[in-house]
Design a protein around this motif. Structure first.
Motif, PDB file in Angstrom:
ATOM      1  N   LEU A 209       8.213  -8.614 -18.823  1.00  0.00           N
ATOM      2  CA  LEU A 209       6.864  -8.780 -18.283  1.00  0.00           C
ATOM      3  C   LEU A 209       6.833  -8.515 -16.777  1.00  0.00           C
ATOM      4  N   THR A 210       7.889  -8.937 -16.086  1.00  0.00           N
ATOM      5  CA  THR A 210       7.960  -8.715 -14.636  1.00  0.00           C
ATOM      6  C   THR A 210       8.016  -7.233 -14.316  1.00  0.00           C
ATOM      7  N   TRP A 211       8.876  -6.506 -15.025  1.00  0.00           N
ATOM      8  CA  TRP A 211       9.000  -5.073 -14.763  1.00  0.00           C
ATOM      9  C   TRP A 211       7.773  -4.302 -15.248  1.00  0.00           C
ATOM     10  N   ARG A 212       7.073  -4.802 -16.237  1.00  0.00           N
ATOM     11  CA  ARG A 212       5.801  -4.176 -16.624  1.00  0.00           C
ATOM     12  C   ARG A 212       4.806  -4.244 -15.465  1.00  0.00           C
ATOM     13  N   LEU A 213       4.807  -5.366 -14.764  1.00  0.00           N
ATOM     14  CA  LEU A 213       3.937  -5.503 -13.593  1.00  0.00           C
ATOM     15  C   LEU A 213       4.389  -4.563 -12.472  1.00  0.00           C
ATOM     16  N   ILE A 214       5.710  -4.448 -12.294  1.00  0.00           N
ATOM     17  CA  ILE A 214       6.236  -3.554 -11.247  1.00  0.00           C
ATOM     18  C   ILE A 214       5.856  -2.109 -11.528  1.00  0.00           C
ATOM     19  N   PHE A 215       5.921  -1.701 -12.797  1.00  0.00           N
ATOM     20  CA  PHE A 215       5.622  -0.321 -13.178  1.00  0.00           C
ATOM     21  C   PHE A 215       4.137  -0.073 -13.443  1.00  0.00           C
ATOM     22  N   ASN A 216       3.300  -1.107 -13.295  1.00  0.00           N
ATOM     23  CA  ASN A 216       1.872  -0.950 -13.574  1.00  0.00           C
ATOM     24  C   ASN A 216       1.289   0.209 -12.770  1.00  0.00           C
ATOM     25  N   VAL A 217       0.487   1.046 -13.452  1.00  0.00           N
ATOM     26  CA  VAL A 217       0.014   2.278 -12.833  1.00  0.00           C
ATOM     27  C   VAL A 217      -0.978   2.028 -11.698  1.00  0.00           C
ATOM     28  N   GLU A 218      -1.744   0.925 -11.752  1.00  0.00           N
ATOM     29  CA  GLU A 218      -2.780   0.685 -10.752  1.00  0.00           C
ATOM     30  C   GLU A 218      -2.355  -0.320  -9.677  1.00  0.00           C
ATOM     31  N   GLN A 219      -1.847  -1.468 -10.111  1.00  0.00           N
ATOM     32  CA  GLN A 219      -1.505  -2.523  -9.163  1.00  0.00           C
ATOM     33  C   GLN A 219      -0.004  -2.791  -9.090  1.00  0.00           C
ATOM     34  N   GLY A 220       0.796  -1.912  -9.652  1.00  0.00           N
ATOM     35  CA  GLY A 220       2.238  -2.121  -9.698  1.00  0.00           C
ATOM     36  C   GLY A 220       2.901  -2.024  -8.342  1.00  0.00           C
ATOM     37  N   LEU A 221       3.944  -2.813  -8.158  1.00  0.00           N
ATOM     38  CA  LEU A 221       4.658  -2.843  -6.877  1.00  0.00           C
ATOM     39  C   LEU A 221       5.251  -1.472  -6.536  1.00  0.00           C
ATOM     40  N   LEU A 222       5.766  -0.766  -7.521  1.00  0.00           N
ATOM     41  CA  LEU A 222       6.433   0.513  -7.254  1.00  0.00           C
ATOM     42  C   LEU A 222       5.449   1.553  -6.729  1.00  0.00           C
ATOM     43  N   ASN A 223       4.328   1.708  -7.408  1.00  0.00           N
ATOM     44  CA  ASN A 223       3.338   2.696  -6.959  1.00  0.00           C
ATOM     45  C   ASN A 223       2.723   2.315  -5.620  1.00  0.00           C
ATOM     46  N   ASN A 224       2.498   1.004  -5.399  1.00  0.00           N
ATOM     47  CA  ASN A 224       1.985   0.558  -4.104  1.00  0.00           C
ATOM     48  C   ASN A 224       2.972   0.840  -2.980  1.00  0.00           C
ATOM     49  N   LEU A 225       4.254   0.649  -3.276  1.00  0.00           N
ATOM     50  CA  LEU A 225       5.289   0.934  -2.276  1.00  0.00           C
ATOM     51  C   LEU A 225       5.312   2.421  -1.938  1.00  0.00           C
ATOM     52  N   LEU A 226       5.218   3.255  -2.966  1.00  0.00           N
ATOM     53  CA  LEU A 226       5.202   4.707  -2.735  1.00  0.00           C
ATOM     54  C   LEU A 226       3.981   5.107  -1.916  1.00  0.00           C
ATOM     55  N   ASP A 227       2.844   4.467  -2.204  1.00  0.00           N
ATOM     56  CA  ASP A 227       1.620   4.760  -1.430  1.00  0.00           C
ATOM     57  C   ASP A 227       1.795   4.381   0.031  1.00  0.00           C
ATOM     58  N   ASN A 228       2.365   3.225   0.273  1.00  0.00           N
ATOM     59  CA  ASN A 228       2.550   2.746   1.649  1.00  0.00           C
ATOM     60  C   ASN A 228       3.554   3.592   2.426  1.00  0.00           C
ATOM     61  N   LEU A 229       4.467   4.227   1.709  1.00  0.00           N
ATOM     62  CA  LEU A 229       5.457   5.091   2.365  1.00  0.00           C
ATOM     63  C   LEU A 229       4.964   6.528   2.507  1.00  0.00           C
ATOM     64  N   GLY A 230       3.725   6.754   2.092  1.00  0.00           N
ATOM     65  CA  GLY A 230       3.175   8.102   2.168  1.00  0.00           C
ATOM     66  C   GLY A 230       3.684   9.024   1.088  1.00  0.00           C
ATOM     67  N   LEU A 231       4.180   8.431   0.001  1.00  0.00           N
ATOM     68  CA  LEU A 231       4.740   9.227  -1.110  1.00  0.00           C
ATOM     69  C   LEU A 231       3.894   9.049  -2.366  1.00  0.00           C
ATOM     70  N   SER A 232       2.570   8.975  -2.161  1.00  0.00           N
ATOM     71  CA  SER A 232       1.684   8.726  -3.301  1.00  0.00           C
ATOM     72  C   SER A 232       1.760   9.819  -4.357  1.00  0.00           C
ATOM     73  N   ALA A 233       2.217  11.008  -3.968  1.00  0.00           N
ATOM     74  CA  ALA A 233       2.358  12.106  -4.936  1.00  0.00           C
ATOM     75  C   ALA A 233       3.409  11.788  -5.989  1.00  0.00           C
ATOM     76  N   LEU A 234       4.340  10.872  -5.646  1.00  0.00           N
ATOM     77  CA  LEU A 234       5.398  10.508  -6.587  1.00  0.00           C
ATOM     78  C   LEU A 234       4.980   9.388  -7.535  1.00  0.00           C
ATOM     79  N   ALA A 235       3.848   8.752  -7.265  1.00  0.00           N
ATOM     80  CA  ALA A 235       3.379   7.655  -8.119  1.00  0.00           C
ATOM     81  C   ALA A 235       3.076   8.182  -9.520  1.00  0.00           C
ATOM     82  N   GLN A 236       3.474   7.412 -10.517  1.00  0.00           N
ATOM     83  CA  GLN A 236       3.320   7.841 -11.910  1.00  0.00           C
ATOM     84  C   GLN A 236       2.838   6.675 -12.772  1.00  0.00           C
ATOM     85  N   ASN A 237       2.379   7.019 -13.948  1.00  0.00           N
ATOM     86  CA  ASN A 237       2.135   6.014 -14.987  1.00  0.00           C
ATOM     87  C   ASN A 237       3.465   5.835 -15.716  1.00  0.00           C
TER      88      ASN A 237
END
Length: 294
Positions: free
Chosen positions: A119-147
């Protein structure tokens, strides 16, 4: 006479555990072998169909997809968990500040419930509010964000990352315990001969714990082929069967499709694949261990 009495005491202590193991592990294997030759939905009378279930499985594209995914899990475990755990063990076997703290942190994922981890990693990988995609956005790597879990091209590899993270600590503790049994006098002799840390690791440490490494690889393979709960909670085998492994496919066909004979045949094939892969790994690693270092 005293030895005979001691043996009886040992036998009496082992028998209860052996009975439990036979009832819940050995006997179900034979029951699965029996069911695999039957057509049964769990309610009506069984019908003997011989090898029909196995023939159907061999022509089942979803089954072969599950085999491929299982091989990805095995590869991720053997080539991810084992090397990372070994490197961590070698580092934390040294006298460094905070070693006990890092040992505890490394082992922590092993004792956390798999459901909680999923459940924790599902939240991390969440396409909209997930920690991983948010981190990529903050690093200017939003092109790498995925579902990550919704895209069939990435879902299995995302799960492989979680599997590696979850069980690295287990093999880390195994290797760390093995490293502490390496004879210190041999290491001191190597120091006197002017050996570097890399040379001591390659020619003294690794050969000394090679048997433990073989056992760890075997445990890794057998555990990977039984992977079920983490995938079932994270994706349920989806999307479009892209994360289906043999254990989840067996569960789906048996309890949701009510094809107990078919599911039992899949479980038999899981057992066969496990035995074959463990034997191959054992033979290859023992040959590698018997080679003289150059």
């Amino acid at each position: 006479m005293h030895l005979i009495k001691s043996n009886w005491k040992i036998a009496l202590g082992v028998i209860p555990a052996l009975l439990i193991y036979c009832i819940f592990s050995i006997i179900p294997i034979f029951i699965s072998f029996y069911y695999s030759f039957m057509s049964w939905n769990g309610f009506s009378a069984m019908q003997y169909v011989g090898l029909a279930n196995f023939k159907a499985i061999l022509n089942d594209s979803v089954f072969w997809l599950s085999v491929r995914n299982n091989l990805i899990v095995v590869a991720a475990s053997v080539f991810g968990q084992i090397p990372i755990a070994l490197v961590l063990a070698l580092l934390l076997n040294q006298k460094i500040k905070g070693a006990k703290f890092f040992r505890t942190i490394a082992f922590l994922p092993v004792v956390i419930s798999t459901v909680v981890i999923s459940l924790t990693w599902r939240l991390i990988f969440n396409v909209e509010q997930g920690l991983l995609n948010n981190l990529l956005d903050n690093l200017g790597l939003s092109a790498l964000a995925q579902n990550w879990l919704g895209n069939p091209d990435y879902a299995m590899y995302a799960i492989a990352v979680v599997i590696i993270w979850q069980f690295v600590g287990l093999y880390f503790i195994i290797f760390l315990s093995a490293l502490q049994t390496v004879p210190r006098d041999i290491l001191e002799a190597a120091d006197l001969d002017g050996a570097t840390e890399w040379q001591k690791t390659r020619y003294v440490t690794l050969p000394s714990i090679w048997g433990v490494i073989i056992i760890a690889v075997i445990l890794c393979i057998s555990g990977s082929l039984k992977t079920f709960d983490l995938i079932y909670v994270m994706t349920g085998g989806g999307p479009a069967n892209s994360t289906e492994v043999m254990a989840t496919y067996m569960y789906t066909e048996t309890f949701q499709g009510l094809r107990y004979g078919y599911g039992s045949a899949i479980s038999v094939l899981i057992f066969v694949f496990s035995i074959v892969m463990i034997i191959l790994a054992n033979v290859l690693l023992k040959k590698r261990g018997n080679r003289k270092p150059v």
